[in-house]
Motif scaffolding. Structure first.
Motif, PDB file in Angstrom:
ATOM      1  N   LEU A   1      -6.545   2.602  -3.957  1.00  0.00           N
ATOM      2  CA  LEU A   1      -6.111   3.904  -3.438  1.00  0.00           C
ATOM      3  C   LEU A   1      -7.277   4.641  -2.792  1.00  0.00           C
ATOM      4  CD1 LEU A   1      -3.654   5.046  -6.200  1.00  0.00           C
ATOM      5  CD2 LEU A   1      -3.145   4.938  -3.764  1.00  0.00           C
TER       6      LEU A   1
ATOM      7  N   ARG B   1       0.809  -1.205   0.000  1.00  0.00           N
ATOM      8  CA  ARG B   1       0.000   0.000   0.000  1.00  0.00           C
ATOM      9  C   ARG B   1       0.855   1.273   0.000  1.00  0.00           C
ATOM     10  NH1 ARG B   1      -5.483   0.682   1.532  1.00  0.00           N
ATOM     11  NH2 ARG B   1      -5.574  -1.329   2.558  1.00  0.00           N
TER      12      ARG B   1
ATOM     13  N   GLU C   1     -12.715  -2.130   3.737  1.00  0.00           N
ATOM     14  CA  GLU C   1     -12.264  -2.124   2.344  1.00  0.00           C
ATOM     15  C   GLU C   1     -12.953  -3.198   1.492  1.00  0.00           C
ATOM     16  OE1 GLU C   1      -8.041  -2.005   1.829  1.00  0.00           O
ATOM     17  OE2 GLU C   1      -8.163  -2.368  -0.328  1.00  0.00           O
TER      18      GLU C   1
ATOM     19  N   VAL D   1     -10.722  14.259   3.786  1.00  0.00           N
ATOM     20  CA  VAL D   1     -11.199  12.942   3.349  1.00  0.00           C
ATOM     21  C   VAL D   1     -11.418  12.052   4.565  1.00  0.00           C
ATOM     22  CG1 VAL D   1     -10.752  10.991   1.841  1.00  0.00           C
ATOM     23  CG2 VAL D   1      -9.851  13.223   1.241  1.00  0.00           C
ATOM     24  N   GLU D   2     -10.495  12.127   5.510  1.00  0.00           N
ATOM     25  CA  GLU D   2     -10.633  11.329   6.739  1.00  0.00           C
ATOM     26  C   GLU D   2     -11.886  11.711   7.514  1.00  0.00           C
ATOM     27  OE1 GLU D   2      -9.055   8.774   7.619  1.00  0.00           O
ATOM     28  OE2 GLU D   2      -7.001   8.828   6.859  1.00  0.00           O
TER      29      GLU D   2
ATOM     30  N   VAL E   1      -7.396  11.130  -2.087  1.00  0.00           N
ATOM     31  CA  VAL E   1      -7.490   9.825  -1.439  1.00  0.00           C
ATOM     32  C   VAL E   1      -6.718   9.840  -0.125  1.00  0.00           C
ATOM     33  CG1 VAL E   1      -7.924   8.536  -3.547  1.00  0.00           C
ATOM     34  CG2 VAL E   1      -5.586   8.886  -2.803  1.00  0.00           C
ATOM     35  N   SER E   2      -6.598  11.051   0.438  1.00  0.00           N
ATOM     36  CA  SER E   2      -6.051  11.202   1.778  1.00  0.00           C
ATOM     37  C   SER E   2      -4.557  10.902   1.878  1.00  0.00           C
ATOM     38  CB  SER E   2      -6.829  10.302   2.756  1.00  0.00           C
ATOM     39  OG  SER E   2      -6.596  10.744   4.064  1.00  0.00           O
TER      40      SER E   2
ATOM     41  N   ALA F   1      -6.341  19.014   2.717  1.00  0.00           N
ATOM     42  CA  ALA F   1      -7.215  18.166   1.885  1.00  0.00           C
ATOM     43  C   ALA F   1      -7.253  16.715   2.376  1.00  0.00           C
ATOM     44  CB  ALA F   1      -6.748  18.227   0.438  1.00  0.00           C
ATOM     45  N   HIS F   2      -6.065  16.164   2.723  1.00  0.00           N
ATOM     46  CA  HIS F   2      -6.062  14.746   3.063  1.00  0.00           C
ATOM     47  C   HIS F   2      -6.759  14.450   4.379  1.00  0.00           C
ATOM     48  CE1 HIS F   2      -2.619  15.250   5.859  1.00  0.00           C
ATOM     49  NE2 HIS F   2      -2.266  16.185   5.017  1.00  0.00           N
ATOM     50  N   GLU F   3      -6.846  15.445   5.275  1.00  0.00           N
ATOM     51  CA  GLU F   3      -7.566  15.227   6.529  1.00  0.00           C
ATOM     52  C   GLU F   3      -9.076  15.334   6.322  1.00  0.00           C
ATOM     53  OE1 GLU F   3      -6.699  14.086   9.318  1.00  0.00           O
ATOM     54  OE2 GLU F   3      -4.543  14.052   8.973  1.00  0.00           O
TER      55      GLU F   3
ATOM     56  N   ARG G   1     -10.140   1.684   5.754  1.00  0.00           N
ATOM     57  CA  ARG G   1      -9.430   0.401   5.662  1.00  0.00           C
ATOM     58  C   ARG G   1     -10.190  -0.777   6.257  1.00  0.00           C
ATOM     59  NH1 ARG G   1      -3.109   2.217   6.162  1.00  0.00           N
ATOM     60  NH2 ARG G   1      -3.345   3.968   4.727  1.00  0.00           N
TER      61      ARG G   1
ATOM     62  N   ARG H   1     -13.962   5.094  -6.908  1.00  0.00           N
ATOM     63  CA  ARG H   1     -12.849   5.377  -6.014  1.00  0.00           C
ATOM     64  C   ARG H   1     -13.300   6.232  -4.843  1.00  0.00           C
ATOM     65  NH1 ARG H   1      -8.350   9.145  -7.826  1.00  0.00           N
ATOM     66  NH2 ARG H   1      -9.833  10.579  -6.909  1.00  0.00           N
TER      67      ARG H   1
ATOM     68  N   LEU I   1     -14.514  13.905  -2.750  1.00  0.00           N
ATOM     69  CA  LEU I   1     -14.805  14.780  -3.885  1.00  0.00           C
ATOM     70  C   LEU I   1     -14.436  14.094  -5.192  1.00  0.00           C
ATOM     71  CD1 LEU I   1     -15.359  17.558  -5.285  1.00  0.00           C
ATOM     72  CD2 LEU I   1     -12.989  18.157  -4.785  1.00  0.00           C
TER      73      LEU I   1
ATOM     74  N   ALA J   1      -9.350   3.455  -0.919  1.00  0.00           N
ATOM     75  CA  ALA J   1      -9.434   2.983   0.459  1.00  0.00           C
ATOM     76  C   ALA J   1      -8.183   3.323   1.251  1.00  0.00           C
ATOM     77  CB  ALA J   1      -9.679   1.477   0.477  1.00  0.00           C
ATOM     78  N   TYR J   2      -7.386   4.271   0.770  1.00  0.00           N
ATOM     79  CA  TYR J   2      -6.163   4.656   1.494  1.00  0.00           C
ATOM     80  C   TYR J   2      -6.460   5.335   2.832  1.00  0.00           C
ATOM     81  CZ  TYR J   2      -1.396   6.192   2.261  1.00  0.00           C
ATOM     82  OH  TYR J   2      -0.159   6.382   2.792  1.00  0.00           O
ATOM     83  N   PRO J   3      -7.526   6.169   2.908  1.00  0.00           N
ATOM     84  CA  PRO J   3      -7.806   6.809   4.202  1.00  0.00           C
ATOM     85  C   PRO J   3      -7.968   5.781   5.307  1.00  0.00           C
ATOM     86  CG  PRO J   3      -9.237   7.694   2.494  1.00  0.00           C
ATOM     87  CD  PRO J   3      -8.484   6.570   1.881  1.00  0.00           C
TER      88      PRO J   3
ATOM     89  N   GLY K   1      -4.182  14.005  -2.820  1.00  0.00           N
ATOM     90  CA  GLY K   1      -4.868  14.510  -1.633  1.00  0.00           C
ATOM     91  C   GLY K   1      -6.303  14.005  -1.543  1.00  0.00           C
TER      92      GLY K   1
ATOM     93  N   LEU L   1       2.209   1.740  -3.440  1.00  0.00           N
ATOM     94  CA  LEU L   1       1.160   2.212  -4.350  1.00  0.00           C
ATOM     95  C   LEU L   1       0.919   3.711  -4.156  1.00  0.00           C
ATOM     96  CD1 LEU L   1      -1.042   1.619  -6.430  1.00  0.00           C
ATOM     97  CD2 LEU L   1      -2.552   0.944  -4.554  1.00  0.00           C
TER      98      LEU L   1
END
Ligand SMILES: Nc1ncnc2c1ncn2[C@@H]1O[C@H](COP(=O)(O)OP(=O)(O)OP(=O)(O)O)[C@@H](O)[C@H]1O
Ligand SMILES: [Mg+2]
Lengths: 288, 235
Positions: B100, A163, B111, B75-76, A181-182, B71-73, B108, B148, B81, B102-104, A179, A166
């Motif tokens: 990807l 992961r 998933e 999503v959490e 996908v976090s 931005a990445h927080e 997980r 996604r 978007l 399911a990366y947050p 960003g 990736l």
């Protein structure tokens, strides 16, 4: 035949170097002109380790890899992050990074000179012949070749099967979407830069087994790395690996058939030919 | 619930968005209609943490302030978007794109379930797991993008003009899919120029003009409103 084999043996180490650069330039988008110095630092570290302990230089990897990882992580955090924050666009960032890492390369050369002195160094490890298809080759070259292949393969599998691997490839493909996908792009870039530096230093460990080097040799390897990047394109690691082997073959061919002094010149001729004919790299797609 | 309270965005001195307040709850579809350049994409980007919001406004998710989160927080926090350009990883495969998603961290544990759900929404993606997204058609890319986003187990799914560039039949299909996603309890916030079809599946709507909210009502009322018909329904 022996030219091809020596070329391939050399190419594997270059491939490792190319993967290091791919991580730094392809993922973190930092053109690191201090790349060669990192490699030479790995070689110096190994020299020091081998002459002090007389243990196999492979063991030096255990120390060099984490150390180079930490140093490169720090370089990214301290030197590069402010540049990334400040840059208005990719072009400006590229110029800033080139200047900053060029400066850094002088600092690293200075440190190497101060610590290890200015003379040429080499050590004798596995300096026995091994016969492949009836011809003798240095066993140390073969050992470095195998070491490089193992590291390359490990890194490739990590990038394609895990992961975090990736996530790094995602950043390389589309940092703007990462960003969404976090993925924390700053952290992923720091990781890629540090890992790239560690891989490059590992390449230095392996090269030192058969190479005579001094503190000023880094720039030669930076140039080789640049050739590989242009030749192979950064978007695809396979292109870079192919380019690494082509460079290895071209260098050995010129060195044994023409003149050893012309290897770098030959590499550049190849480089310019590609730049003129296929500017997108061997396997690269023309950018839209 | 996603709540925007008085958000403003400036590009340099250009005001793209001023004092926008709205809410989106779980299990409802909310549509925002507006002409080109009204500021619809800007609003989505502001919520998603991709552009700087002026001091004063705030964005809350289930009561938590996420105004200044990166931005990445966000999503959490449960907001996914699908941007105007789809934001997919074109050089990776369909499967890699979904993984990807399911990366947050929040996504997980669920998933496998989410993957099953996405593949039942878009069976075609299951057949094309190994295909590079770059080689797919516009409609298929849109499926990857939405799939996604769903992989991140969002509470609120935001989409920027998802029907853009799709053939009429695919459009109908898309809106039907969005209605099915809503039925699973996800809140959908949709920005559209296709007023007819989006109002048909929406519960509520907002009208955005020149950076301001100029109307808010139920989807049925909006669809029957004389001004809306003139401006967005071409009738
Ligand atoms: N990065 C930017 N820099 C400067 N101005 C911008 C930027 N992005 C958008 N704008 C301006 O802000 C305004 C709102 O743009 P936005 O993209 O939000 O509109 P929109 O409602 O999504 O339009 P469309 O329906 O065409 O997608 C426009 O006037 C646009 O020109
Ligand atoms: Mg828009």
């Amino acid at each position: 035949m022996d030219i091809i084999i020596i070329g391939l043996l050399l190419g594997a180490t270059y491939a490792l170097m190319a993967m290091g650069l791919q991580l730094q330039y392809g993922v973190a988008r930092i053109m690191n002109l201090a790349n060669g110095e990192m490699l030479i630092a790995g070689a110096f570290g190994t020299f020091w380790f081998y002459t002090a302990s007389n243990a196999s230089p492979f063991y030096a990897l255990i120390g060099v890899i984490p150390l180079a990882f930490a140093v490169n992580w720090a370089i990214y955090r301290v030197l590069i992050v402010p540049l990334v924050r400040r840059a208005r666009n990719q072009g400006q960032l590229e110029v800033d990074c080139i200047l900053a890492t060029f400066g850094l390369s002088f600092i690293l050369v200075g440190i190497l000179l101060a610590v290890f002195g200015g003379e040429y160094l080499s050590y004798s490890y596995l300096a026995r012949p091994i016969f492949i298809l009836g011809e003798p080759y240095g066993l140390n070259r073969v050992a470095a070749f195998i070491g490089s292949l193992v590291l390359c393969l490990g890194l490739y599998l990590w990038l394609h099967r895990t992961r975090p691997g990736l996530a790094l490839r995602a950043v390389s493909v589309n940092p703007a979407a990462a960003g969404l996908v976090s993925i924390n792009v700053t952290r992923a870039s720091a990781l890629a830069f540090a890992l790239g530096g560690a891989v490059t230093a590992a390449g230095g460990v392996l090269l030192s087994m058969f190479l005579t080097f001094d503190a000023s040799l880094g720039v030669v390897f930076t140039l080789k790395a640049l050739i590989i990047v242009i030749l192979g394109g950064v978007s695809d690691i396979r292109g870079a690996i192919l380019a690494a082997f082509i460079l290895g073959l071209a260098e050995t061919t010129v060195a044994s058939l023409v003149d050893p002094g012309l290897t770098l010149a030959a590499a550049y001729l190849l480089f310019m030919a590609i730049l003129l004919v296929r500017p997108e790299g061997l396997l690269g797609r023309r950018s839209s | 619930m996603l709540e925007s309270r008085g958000i403003s965005v400036f590009y340099g001195r250009h005001r793209a968005l001023e004092d926008v307040s709205l809410t989106v709850s779980k299990g409802e579809i909310v549509v925002m209609l507006g002409a080109n350049g009204a500021g619809k994409s800007t609003f989505l980007r502001a919520v998603a943490g991709q552009v700087r919001k002026r001091d004063g406004g705030s964005v809350l998710m289930d009561g938590h302030d996420i105004t200044r989160q990166p931005a990445h927080e966000i999503v959490e926090a449960g907001i996914a978007l699908v941007p105007e350009d789809r934001g997919i990883f074109a050089d990776l495969t369909v499967q890699e794109n979904l993984i990807l998603g399911a990366y947050p961290r929040r996504a997980r544990p669920s998933e496998t379930e989410n993957m099953d759900r996405v593949l039942s929404l878009f069976p075609k993606l299951g057949e094309r797991r190994k295909q590079l997204v770059r080689t797919m058609s516009g409609g298929e890319r849109q499926m990857v993008a939405i799939g996604r986003a769903m992989m991140s187990a969002p509470t609120i799914l935001m989409l920027d003009e998802p029907s853009l560039g799709l053939a009429p039949l695919l459009c109908t299909e898309l809106f039907r899919t969005l209605a099915r996603i809503k039925d699973t309890g996800v809140g959908i916030f949709l920005v559209e120029q296709n007023a007819r079809q989006s109002l048909a599946i929406a519960d509520r709507g907002y009208l955005l003009d020149n950076g301001h909210i100029v109307g808010a009502d139920s989807a049925t009322n909006l669809a029957n409103d004389e001004k809306v018909r003139l401006a967005y329904l071409g009738a």
